[in-house]
Scaffold this active site. Structure first.
Site, PDB file in Angstrom:
ATOM      1  N   SER A 243       0.860  -1.177   0.000  1.00 36.49           N
ATOM      2  CA  SER A 243       0.000   0.000   0.000  1.00 36.49           C
ATOM      3  C   SER A 243       0.893   1.222   0.000  1.00 36.49           C
ATOM      4  O   SER A 243       2.104   1.109   0.153  1.00 36.49           O
ATOM      5  CB  SER A 243      -0.888   0.003   1.241  1.00 36.49           C
ATOM      6  OG  SER A 243      -0.078   0.202   2.388  1.00 36.49           O
ATOM      7  N   LYS A 244       0.287   2.369  -0.200  1.00 37.47           N
ATOM      8  CA  LYS A 244       1.096   3.579  -0.231  1.00 37.47           C
ATOM      9  C   LYS A 244       1.872   3.745   1.073  1.00 37.47           C
ATOM     10  O   LYS A 244       2.999   4.205   1.085  1.00 37.47           O
ATOM     11  CB  LYS A 244       0.203   4.796  -0.477  1.00 37.47           C
ATOM     12  CG  LYS A 244      -0.068   4.987  -1.955  1.00 37.47           C
ATOM     13  CD  LYS A 244      -1.181   5.976  -2.200  1.00 37.47           C
ATOM     14  CE  LYS A 244      -1.907   5.661  -3.480  1.00 37.47           C
ATOM     15  NZ  LYS A 244      -3.046   4.775  -3.302  1.00 37.47           N
ATOM     16  N   ARG A 245       1.240   3.343   2.135  1.00 40.11           N
ATOM     17  CA  ARG A 245       1.897   3.451   3.438  1.00 40.11           C
ATOM     18  C   ARG A 245       2.977   2.401   3.605  1.00 40.11           C
ATOM     19  O   ARG A 245       3.920   2.569   4.351  1.00 40.11           O
ATOM     20  CB  ARG A 245       0.850   3.230   4.546  1.00 40.11           C
ATOM     21  CG  ARG A 245       0.199   4.484   5.025  1.00 40.11           C
ATOM     22  CD  ARG A 245      -0.241   4.274   6.458  1.00 40.11           C
ATOM     23  NE  ARG A 245       0.927   4.032   7.314  1.00 40.11           N
ATOM     24  CZ  ARG A 245       1.094   4.571   8.501  1.00 40.11           C
ATOM     25  NH1 ARG A 245       0.187   5.366   8.987  1.00 40.11           N
ATOM     26  NH2 ARG A 245       2.178   4.308   9.219  1.00 40.11           N
ATOM     27  N   HIS A 246       2.757   1.281   2.935  1.00 41.16           N
ATOM     28  CA  HIS A 246       3.620   0.145   3.214  1.00 41.16           C
ATOM     29  C   HIS A 246       4.209  -0.482   1.958  1.00 41.16           C
ATOM     30  O   HIS A 246       3.566  -1.285   1.287  1.00 41.16           O
ATOM     31  CB  HIS A 246       2.826  -0.916   3.996  1.00 41.16           C
ATOM     32  CG  HIS A 246       3.647  -2.123   4.330  1.00 41.16           C
ATOM     33  ND1 HIS A 246       4.429  -2.172   5.450  1.00 41.16           N
ATOM     34  CD2 HIS A 246       3.844  -3.291   3.674  1.00 41.16           C
ATOM     35  CE1 HIS A 246       5.053  -3.332   5.478  1.00 41.16           C
ATOM     36  NE2 HIS A 246       4.723  -4.032   4.401  1.00 41.16           N
TER      37      HIS A 246
END
Length: 465
Positions: A243-246
């Site tokens: 994900s964008k965060r991860h």
RNA sequence: GUCCCUAUCGUCUAGAGGCCUAGGACAAUACCCUUUCACGGUAUGAACCGGGGUUCGAAUCCCCGUGGGGACGCCA
């Protein structure tokens, strides 16, 4: 029938590894069948779409060499067409106006969730034979909903997952145009896939749930239903969802990290698709082999180590001039100029099989262009009195030596023998003086490539006459 | 909660009922090569999620569990 595939990203961020693989498979399928690969930008989410993201996607595809034959088409530029189709559907009765407010909708959803039911529209504005609809509230702009079939099942033969079926009762009458008149995703996709005569929809399996709605819509429009192939997702190195965060990074990050596009492509091709035991192949070969039958149905975990291995492999095959250009660019970014130094391609060839990416290559050849001062520890450990004497003798011999690897190697060997040193006792101090580190490619090659002038200057600096 | 998808070495995968004592690749380990470090070569260890069926025979087919993922928006 000629094959027509499309890649349809929404420009809300960079092209990440999952999108790149979807594009790759779509592209390869079209190429394999002599078909057409279309790029379509799904930018109807005005709030999140940006021109920068469009550019980032274009850049990523260009870096990978995934060239499209038609497009890019922008959905925002097709609004008139969508409105026209909506008007036709309203006319035909396959769509209807829904005056339900957000508040009513939220309330309905909350009630359904409280009852542990699947939240869905209850069809209160759906026209039905013998049913009287409430009077449209004044001043409320209606959303347009698709009149989804109530009974039966929608199914398709998914090219990677096999037969998939949904009961129509599971689907509700979804919104195809918002109250402000803008069409929604599932509707635009359907109109575009039809208008662009898409024959094979190859996309991420997060769209499996959209497919039955899209098929129903296509059928309501009297349009042919394309083949669908849903690709499972790519997980991060740690097995977690990207994900964008991860962990999700732009494919352009790989270029920055020193990966060759052919390595990334080969890796991606092999991630979720196989051709027997084949591991290493170029795109020409891939296109000849690619088929939908051998795509893996389950999610795949990204493995950087295998990518590194492939990258190292392609580095060994790369054209020396290309390596030189890439390494020079990276050195320049660190403020290191290669002009006036040894031939960059020659140095790069010396190090290409000792590194796994272009940044490592640049770092490895760095000392050939800028003298590196060895650490005091290395000096203390290796530059003994005996070693210094040996280096002095070597320096003298090198001054008159033919500058060719074989002769240079001979010179080092003889000097070591005459100085009563074992080969490593001379070669390692030599490496430290020349490159600032005790390990390097074979010493004769290093001497040859570095050049007499530079070698003697570095020796003179460390071993005063 | 409901619906949908999915499950072979640590990882990517081969495998379409007997060719499977489950193959390849990355990674790991060992050895060889190399008067450095790598590269390279050789070898070793390492898996069919569980339970029921079907069948003479199941990693392969069916069912049920369990784990993982996705979807249920006037996002895409």
């Amino acid at each position: 029938m000629t094959v027509r595939t499309r890649f349809a990203p929404s420009p809300t961020g960079f092209l990440h590894i999952g999108g790149a693989r979807t594009a790759l498979f779509s592209w390869a399928y079209a190429r394999r069948h002599g078909g057409t690969f279309i790029l379509r930008i799904e930018d109807t989410d005005v709030a999140r779409s940006t021109p920068e993201a469009v550019q980032a996607i274009l850049d990523g595809m260009q870096w990978l060499g995934l060239t499209h034959d038609e497009g890019p088409f922008y959905q925002m530029q097709r609004m008139d067409r969508y409105r026209q189709v909506i008007a036709e559907m309203l006319e035909a009765g396959t769509a209807y106006r829904c005056y339900m407010s957000r508040e009513e909708l939220d309330l309905l959803r909350a009630e359904q969730e409280a009852r542990k039911e699947k939240p869905r529209y209850d069809g209160r504005w759906r026209p039905e034979a013998g049913k009287t609809l409430p009077a449209p509230p004044a001043g409320v702009a209606p959303a347009i909903r698709f009149r989804n079939p109530k009974d039966g099942v929608v199914g398709w033969q998914d090219q990677v997952k096999g037969r998939i079926e949904f009961a129509n009762a599971e689907l509700d009458d979804f919104v195809i145009a918002r109250a402000d008149g803008t069409p929604t995703y599932n509707f635009c996709v359907v109109v575009d896939d039809r208008d662009m005569d898409i024959t094979h929809v190859i996309r991420g399996d997060d769209h499996v749930n959209n497919t039955p709605r899209q098929i129903n819509l296509l059928q309501a429009l009297g349009a042919p239903v394309p083949q669908y192939a849903h690709l499972s997702m790519i997980l991060g190195d740690d097995g977690q969802k990207l994900s964008k965060r991860h962990g999700a990074v732009s494919v352009m990050q790989y270029e920055e990290d020193g990966y060759l596009p052919e390595a990334v492509l080969n890796y991606l091709a092999r991630l979720g698709w196989s051709h027997g035991d084949e591991e290493v192949f170029g795109m020409e070969q891939f296109v000849k082999w690619f088929d939908l039958d051998h795509i893996t149905a389950s999610a795949a975990q990204f493995n950087t180590e295998k990518l590194n291995w492939l990258n190292a492999h392609y580095l060994k095959l790369a054209d020396p001039q290309r390596l030189a250009a890439e390494a020079s660019r990276r050195l320049a970014a660190q403020g290191v100029a290669v002009d006036g130094g040894p031939d960059v391609a020659d140095v790069a060839v010396l190090y290409r099989d000792r590194v796994s990416n272009l940044n490592e290559l640049a770092d490895a050849i760095h000392p050939f262009f800028v003298a590196v001062v060895p650490t005091a520890e290395l000096v203390a450990q290796h530059l003994t009195e005996a070693a210094r004497k040996g280096l002095k003798a070597l320096s003298d011999r090198l001054a008159g030596c033919t500058w060719q690897a074989a002769d240079l190697g001979q010179a080092v060997k003889q000097t070591a023998a005459e100085s009563g040193l074992k080969m490593p006792q001379l070669a390692i101090p030599l490496r430290i003086v020349l490159l600032g580190q005790p390990q390097s490619p074979s010493i004769d090659a290093v001497l040859e490539v570095m050049g007499r002038e530079r070698v003697l200057a570095r020796l003179a600096r460390e071993i005063p006459v």
